[in-house]
Write a protein that holds these residues in place. Structure first.
Motif, PDB file in Angstrom:
ATOM      1  N   GLN A   1       0.876  -1.187   0.000  1.00 57.14           N
ATOM      2  CA  GLN A   1       0.000   0.000   0.000  1.00 57.14           C
ATOM      3  C   GLN A   1       0.905   1.227   0.000  1.00 57.14           C
ATOM      4  O   GLN A   1       1.670   1.432   0.956  1.00 57.14           O
ATOM      5  N   LEU A   2       0.837   2.009  -1.039  1.00 60.01           N
ATOM      6  CA  LEU A   2       1.725   3.170  -1.100  1.00 60.01           C
ATOM      7  C   LEU A   2       1.329   4.221  -0.073  1.00 60.01           C
ATOM      8  O   LEU A   2       0.142   4.420   0.209  1.00 60.01           O
ATOM      9  N   PRO A   3       2.318   4.901   0.500  1.00 62.40           N
ATOM     10  CA  PRO A   3       2.019   5.937   1.500  1.00 62.40           C
ATOM     11  C   PRO A   3       1.264   7.115   0.874  1.00 62.40           C
ATOM     12  O   PRO A   3       1.320   7.306  -0.352  1.00 62.40           O
ATOM     13  N   ALA A   4       0.609   7.885   1.717  1.00 63.03           N
ATOM     14  CA  ALA A   4      -0.088   9.099   1.246  1.00 63.03           C
ATOM     15  C   ALA A   4       0.934  10.078   0.659  1.00 63.03           C
ATOM     16  O   ALA A   4       2.053  10.191   1.167  1.00 63.03           O
ATOM     17  N   ALA A   5       0.552  10.753  -0.417  1.00 61.41           N
ATOM     18  CA  ALA A   5       1.457  11.710  -1.077  1.00 61.41           C
ATOM     19  C   ALA A   5       1.708  12.910  -0.162  1.00 61.41           C
ATOM     20  O   ALA A   5       0.826  13.304   0.616  1.00 61.41           O
ATOM     21  N   ARG A   6       2.925  13.485  -0.244  1.00 58.89           N
ATOM     22  CA  ARG A   6       3.255  14.679   0.546  1.00 58.89           C
ATOM     23  C   ARG A   6       4.213  15.541  -0.247  1.00 58.89           C
ATOM     24  O   ARG A   6       5.232  15.058  -0.716  1.00 58.89           O
ATOM     25  N   ASN A   7       3.878  16.798  -0.331  1.00 59.65           N
ATOM     26  CA  ASN A   7       4.756  17.707  -1.045  1.00 59.65           C
ATOM     27  C   ASN A   7       5.694  18.350  -0.024  1.00 59.65           C
ATOM     28  O   ASN A   7       5.385  19.391   0.539  1.00 59.65           O
ATOM     29  N   VAL A   8       6.833  17.693   0.231  1.00 56.70           N
ATOM     30  CA  VAL A   8       7.678  18.165   1.329  1.00 56.70           C
ATOM     31  C   VAL A   8       9.146  17.792   1.072  1.00 56.70           C
ATOM     32  O   VAL A   8       9.430  16.760   0.462  1.00 56.70           O
ATOM     33  N   THR A   9      10.063  18.663   1.518  1.00 50.89           N
ATOM     34  CA  THR A   9      11.487  18.301   1.447  1.00 50.89           C
ATOM     35  C   THR A   9      11.907  17.778   2.825  1.00 50.89           C
ATOM     36  O   THR A   9      11.569  18.367   3.857  1.00 50.89           O
ATOM     37  N   VAL A  10      12.654  16.680   2.803  1.00 54.93           N
ATOM     38  CA  VAL A  10      12.971  15.962   4.046  1.00 54.93           C
ATOM     39  C   VAL A  10      14.474  15.734   4.167  1.00 54.93           C
ATOM     40  O   VAL A  10      15.127  15.350   3.199  1.00 54.93           O
TER      41      VAL A  10
END
Ligand code: SF4
Ligand code: SF4
Length: 413
Positions: free
Chosen positions: A294-303
């Protein structure tokens, strides 16, 4: 010399004095003293074995400053098992002449009588929360009743719902079952980062795993081992081996606990302990090996991902968390200098050696700040607390989270 002492002495002879470990040692980098480097400490331990040191306090001072981060083990071409050596000598010293200072005495008392007892710890956190809610923490700060170093590190205690422990017993996924795993929930993770435990459970269930949470599980004993109290740790290890006897895979989400669990074979020197240790996996190590369905929820973020010492140096897990994070749609991993350097947390080191821990933490925060990420990710509760506090200390309010929080699929939220 006793057999144990002879064995310890033999281990110190593995060091060939090449000095390759010095540049990676956080205490040597800050203090610049040979006696606060891995090579210097091994030399002190060897001198102790040869009976050339009478003043044990000298050895203790330099060993106490060691974070047990084990970066020196990664750097050492001769394979010196520094962590085992340090913990054995600390145990030996603790028996011969227990440390007399106020801080170590308080720490020993707190660990033995509070931290390793889940029920007492829960009560303590409830009391601390009540103190914060009625404003007494602020008052204590004004009246300087709590050490400034402790106040700066300790984040606010989460509310009761967030601190609620996971239900013990068997949790079943809604869809097809891929396998069954046991989950070690940790002592600090539960009251401070209950949401990380809930995310861990949600990710495992969403990815098709039955999860068993044994009620009889205890603290892993890592703090006791680091403090030179292996007999106390052995009692906990035996309880955990019994609690997880029916599990073929035992997962944890705390790098410090994970390293301790994987070393039960060394701690107990018994086939059951070695067998238990073989079954232990860090959550990221496990998820990467079985793959996410199950792919994780999308997030527009730099980590920026920072390696916990006890995950990279003690367990050799480096790529798994990064590979999993790269599966989050929209997430961009940014590099930062020296991700494997210790942050200064090291169990309760930041309480026992606050000045040194603060300087080591500041250096970590400065490298992370330069990366300019919107989120810092690391897989150990102590590191999450220390990195968050160190960032705030230099005026950077970037949030810190655990990798598993970013792996929850949209349907499981
Ligand atoms: S464990 Fe860490 S702090 Fe201790 S000697 Fe090795 S590198 Fe230095
Ligand atoms: S790298 Fe290994 S052999 Fe070289 S000084 Fe350090 S501990 Fe000794």
């Amino acid at each position: 010399m006793s057999t144990t002492q002879k064995d310890l002495y033999q281990q110190t002879l593995g060091c060939v004095h090449c000095g390759l470990c010095l540049p990676v040692c956080p205490t040597y980098r800050v203090l610049g003293m040979e006696t606060d480097s891995p090579r210097g400490r091994i030399y002190l331990m060897r001198a102790l074995g040869e009976g050339r040191i009478e003043n044990l306090d000298v050895v203790r001072t330099h060993l106490d400053r060691c974070l047990d981060c084990r970066a020196c083990e990664t750097a050492c071409p001769s394979g010196v098992q520094y962590g085992n050596l340090l913990e054995s000598v600390r145990g030996d010293l603790e028996q011969k002449a227990p440390s007399r200072g106020l801080r170590p005495r308080i720490a020993r008392f707190m660990v033995r009588h509070l931290l390793i007892h889940q029920r007492r710890l829960r009560l303590a956190f409830s009391a601390l929360r009540a103190i914060e809610v009625v404003g007494l923490r602020k008052l204590a700060r004004i009246l300087r009743l709590i050490p400034r170093s402790l106040d700066a590190i300790a984040p606010p205690v989460p509310g009761g719902t967030q601190r609620a422990p996971l239900k013990t017993g068997l949790h079943q996924p809604k869809g097809p079952v891929r396998g069954r795993v046991g989950l070690f929930t940790g002592c600090v993770m539960e009251p401070m980062f209950g949401h990380v435990n809930r995310a861990t459970l949600a990710v495992l269930l969403a990815n098709g795993f039955e999860v068993v949470i044994p009620k009889a599980q205890r603290c892993c004993g890592a703090l006791l081992v680091h403090m030179g109290l292996p007999d106390d740790a052995r009692t906990l290890a035996k309880a955990n081996i019994a609690a997880f006897a029916d599990c073929d895979v035992i997962l944890n989400n705390s790098a410090g606990c994970g390293a301790a669990l994987k070393e039960y074979g060394h701690l107990l020197d018994a086939p059951a302990a070695a067998n238990f240790a073989k079954k232990c996996r860090d959550i990221c190590e496990f998820l990467d090996s079985v793959g996410l369905t199950q792919l994780p929820a999308a997030r527009n973020v730099t980590v920026a991902y920072d390696d916990p010492c006890h995950l990279c140096h003690a367990q050799g897990v480096r790529e798994a968390p990064r590979k999993l994070l790269q599966q989050v749609d929209g997430l961009k991993l940014v590099a930062h200098a020296r991700p494997e350097d210790c942050c200064g947390s090291a169990g309760i080191y930041n309480l026992l050696q606050p000045e040194l821990a603060a300087e080591i933490g500041k250096r970590k925060a400065e490298t992370l700040t330069k990366a300019g990420a919107q989120l810092v990710v690391t897989g150990n509760p102590g590191c999450m607390i220390q990195i968050g506090a160190s960032l705030r200390g230099i005026g950077d309010h970037t949030p810190v989270c655990h990798p598993v929080e970013l792996l929850v699929p949209p349907a499981a939220k």
